[in-house]
Design a protein around this motif. Structure first.
Motif, PDB file in Angstrom:
ATOM      1  N   ASP A  71       0.820  -1.213   0.000  1.00  0.00           N
ATOM      2  CA  ASP A  71       0.000   0.000   0.000  1.00  0.00           C
ATOM      3  C   ASP A  71       0.855   1.265   0.000  1.00  0.00           C
ATOM      4  N   ILE A  72       1.931   1.249   0.777  1.00  0.00           N
ATOM      5  CA  ILE A  72       2.854   2.395   0.786  1.00  0.00           C
ATOM      6  C   ILE A  72       3.443   2.598  -0.609  1.00  0.00           C
ATOM      7  N   SER A  73       3.845   1.506  -1.231  1.00  0.00           N
ATOM      8  CA  SER A  73       4.462   1.574  -2.559  1.00  0.00           C
ATOM      9  C   SER A  73       3.475   2.048  -3.616  1.00  0.00           C
ATOM     10  N   THR A  74       2.253   1.511  -3.598  1.00  0.00           N
ATOM     11  CA  THR A  74       1.244   1.892  -4.586  1.00  0.00           C
ATOM     12  C   THR A  74       0.921   3.375  -4.491  1.00  0.00           C
ATOM     13  N   ALA A  75       0.663   3.843  -3.272  1.00  0.00           N
ATOM     14  CA  ALA A  75       0.351   5.261  -3.082  1.00  0.00           C
ATOM     15  C   ALA A  75       1.514   6.147  -3.523  1.00  0.00           C
ATOM     16  N   SER A  76       2.744   5.712  -3.241  1.00  0.00           N
ATOM     17  CA  SER A  76       3.918   6.529  -3.567  1.00  0.00           C
ATOM     18  C   SER A  76       4.219   6.561  -5.059  1.00  0.00           C
ATOM     19  N   ILE A  77       3.794   5.545  -5.788  1.00  0.00           N
ATOM     20  CA  ILE A  77       4.003   5.524  -7.235  1.00  0.00           C
ATOM     21  C   ILE A  77       3.052   6.483  -7.940  1.00  0.00           C
ATOM     22  N   VAL A  78       1.847   6.661  -7.388  1.00  0.00           N
ATOM     23  CA  VAL A  78       0.799   7.424  -8.075  1.00  0.00           C
ATOM     24  C   VAL A  78       0.583   8.818  -7.496  1.00  0.00           C
ATOM     25  N   VAL A  79       0.393   8.912  -6.178  1.00  0.00           N
ATOM     26  CA  VAL A  79      -0.092  10.159  -5.570  1.00  0.00           C
ATOM     27  C   VAL A  79       0.908  11.322  -5.646  1.00  0.00           C
ATOM     28  N   PRO A  80       2.211  11.151  -5.340  1.00  0.00           N
ATOM     29  CA  PRO A  80       3.116  12.303  -5.421  1.00  0.00           C
ATOM     30  C   PRO A  80       3.129  12.971  -6.797  1.00  0.00           C
ATOM     31  N   LYS A  81       3.153  12.187  -7.866  1.00  0.00           N
ATOM     32  CA  LYS A  81       3.115  12.753  -9.218  1.00  0.00           C
ATOM     33  C   LYS A  81       1.806  13.507  -9.438  1.00  0.00           C
ATOM     34  N   MET A  82       0.710  12.952  -8.930  1.00  0.00           N
ATOM     35  CA  MET A  82      -0.582  13.617  -9.054  1.00  0.00           C
ATOM     36  C   MET A  82      -0.568  14.943  -8.305  1.00  0.00           C
ATOM     37  N   LEU A  83       0.014  14.984  -7.113  1.00  0.00           N
ATOM     38  CA  LEU A  83       0.074  16.211  -6.324  1.00  0.00           C
ATOM     39  C   LEU A  83       0.930  17.277  -7.007  1.00  0.00           C
ATOM     40  N   VAL A  84       2.045  16.847  -7.599  1.00  0.00           N
ATOM     41  CA  VAL A  84       2.908  17.787  -8.331  1.00  0.00           C
ATOM     42  C   VAL A  84       2.142  18.395  -9.500  1.00  0.00           C
ATOM     43  N   ASN A  85       1.374  17.570 -10.206  1.00  0.00           N
ATOM     44  CA  ASN A  85       0.614  18.054 -11.360  1.00  0.00           C
ATOM     45  C   ASN A  85      -0.487  19.038 -10.971  1.00  0.00           C
ATOM     46  N   PHE A  86      -0.986  18.936  -9.734  1.00  0.00           N
ATOM     47  CA  PHE A  86      -1.983  19.893  -9.268  1.00  0.00           C
ATOM     48  C   PHE A  86      -1.410  21.311  -9.225  1.00  0.00           C
ATOM     49  N   GLN A  87      -0.118  21.401  -8.920  1.00  0.00           N
ATOM     50  CA  GLN A  87       0.517  22.697  -8.731  1.00  0.00           C
ATOM     51  C   GLN A  87       1.407  23.108  -9.900  1.00  0.00           C
ATOM     52  N   SER A  88       1.331  22.381 -10.988  1.00  0.00           N
ATOM     53  CA  SER A  88       2.208  22.670 -12.133  1.00  0.00           C
ATOM     54  C   SER A  88       1.423  22.652 -13.436  1.00  0.00           C
ATOM     55  N   GLU A  89       1.818  23.540 -14.336  1.00  0.00           N
ATOM     56  CA  GLU A  89       1.205  23.537 -15.660  1.00  0.00           C
ATOM     57  C   GLU A  89       1.895  22.541 -16.581  1.00  0.00           C
ATOM     58  N   ASP A  90       3.118  22.172 -16.236  1.00  0.00           N
ATOM     59  CA  ASP A  90       3.866  21.196 -17.020  1.00  0.00           C
ATOM     60  C   ASP A  90       3.562  19.794 -16.475  1.00  0.00           C
TER      61      ASP A  90
END
Length: 312
Positions: A71-90
């Motif tokens: 569960d730690i691995s799955t969340a870390s593969i997906v969520v951080p990139k998603m959070l970065v994209n929330f705050q970035s236009e690129d």
């Protein structure tokens, strides 16, 4: 970037559209999923460490520790990139980066499907064959089931990822999703994917339906044994132990089936995004709550650890 090859334009990268198309909601959604990710990591890390306690040496807690790691691995593969994209236009992701993310998402998800089945078998042996439990579910058997789950998940992931990325992507390169997954990727392919869709159905049967059927058989035997218990309190306690596992199984297998059984179905991408959130972000957050709040042994160890920390 794109390359021209045999009259096709081959994409060298993709753009993730993200979770929400409403800019005014980006900050709110970012804050919500930042909290969800924090609780997910903290909760699963706590379960992982607590189940290392000498009093929790049963196979059940070994499987729970493996589940927390997944569960730690799955969340870390997906969520951080998603959070970065929330705050970035690129919101670009490279071709290799997309393939890597897809590999790990499938690998971790498939492995978790098999681990959940192993946990159901463990509960079956504990309840239906309590006198032989320590003989059947010894350390070697538990380790074998975990290694088998990892190896099976790896084989499924390698085959699926290799197959997806042999498809020609000719443009557009925008993935209407918040991470690289099979359904949105095959929708970008410029070739007939009907054969591949059949292959996905076969993989779904092997990864989801087969373990789920094993779980159903295990729980049919478990319920039969529970009903034979004369004490109402004994029946309640035994079923309570298994109900948490059933909750996770229903959410996990259900969301996976709806996404992958018909990868190019008429279901909207927004619906599939919500379903994907269930197994990539929501379930990793719920697992620690379900298994800790409904398990007396885990709660007892947590209370003991907190009491020890207060004295320090």
């Amino acid at each position: 970037k794109m390359w021209k090859f045999k009259n096709h334009t081959l994409l060298m990268g993709f753009v993730l559209s993200g979770l929400s198309s409403h800019p005014e909601m980006q900050n709110l959604v970012f804050f919500i999923f930042c909290l969800i990710y924090t609780f997910s990591i903290a909760g699963n890390l706590l379960i992982f460490l607590v189940t290392l306690h000498p009093t929790l040496h049963m196979p059940m807690y070994f499987f729970l520790r493996v589940l927390s790691f997944l569960d730690i691995s799955t969340a870390s593969i997906v969520v951080p990139k998603m959070l970065v994209n929330f705050q970035s236009e690129d919101r670009k992701i490279s071709y290799v980066g997309c393939a890597t993310q897809l590999y790990f998402v499938i690998f971790l998800a498939a492995t978790e499907c098999y681990i959940l089945a192993a946990m159901a078998y463990d509960r079956y042996v504990a309840i239906c064959n309590p006198l032989r439990y320590t003989i059947i579910m010894n350390r070697r058997a538990s380790l074998f089931l975990v290694l088998l789950s990892y190896c099976s998940g790896n084989v499924v992931s390698v085959v699926q990822t290799a197959w997806v990325f042999t498809l020609p992507f000719c443009g557009p390169n925008k993935i209407n999703y918040f991470f690289c997954d099979i359904p949105p990727l095959i929708m970008l392919s410029c070739t007939d994917t009907s054969l591949y869709e059949k292959q996905i159905v076969t993989a779904t049967v092997l990864v989801i339906f087969t373990p789920f059927c094993l779980i159903l058989v295990s729980y049919a035997c478990i319920i039969s044994s529970i009903l034979k218990i004369s004490s109402a309190e004994g029946r309640r306690k035994t079923f309570s132990t298994c109900s948490s596992h059933l909750i996770v199984v229903t959410l996990y297998y259900g969301s996976g089936t709806l996404i992958y059984l018909r990868p190019k179905s008429s279901n909207s991408q927004d619906t599939k995004k919500v379903l994907s959130l269930i197994y990539t972000a929501i379930i990793p957050t719920l697992n620690p709550l379900i298994y800790s709040l409904r398990n007396k042994e885990v709660k007892a160890v947590i209370i003991r650890i907190l009491a020890y920390l207060r004295k320090i």
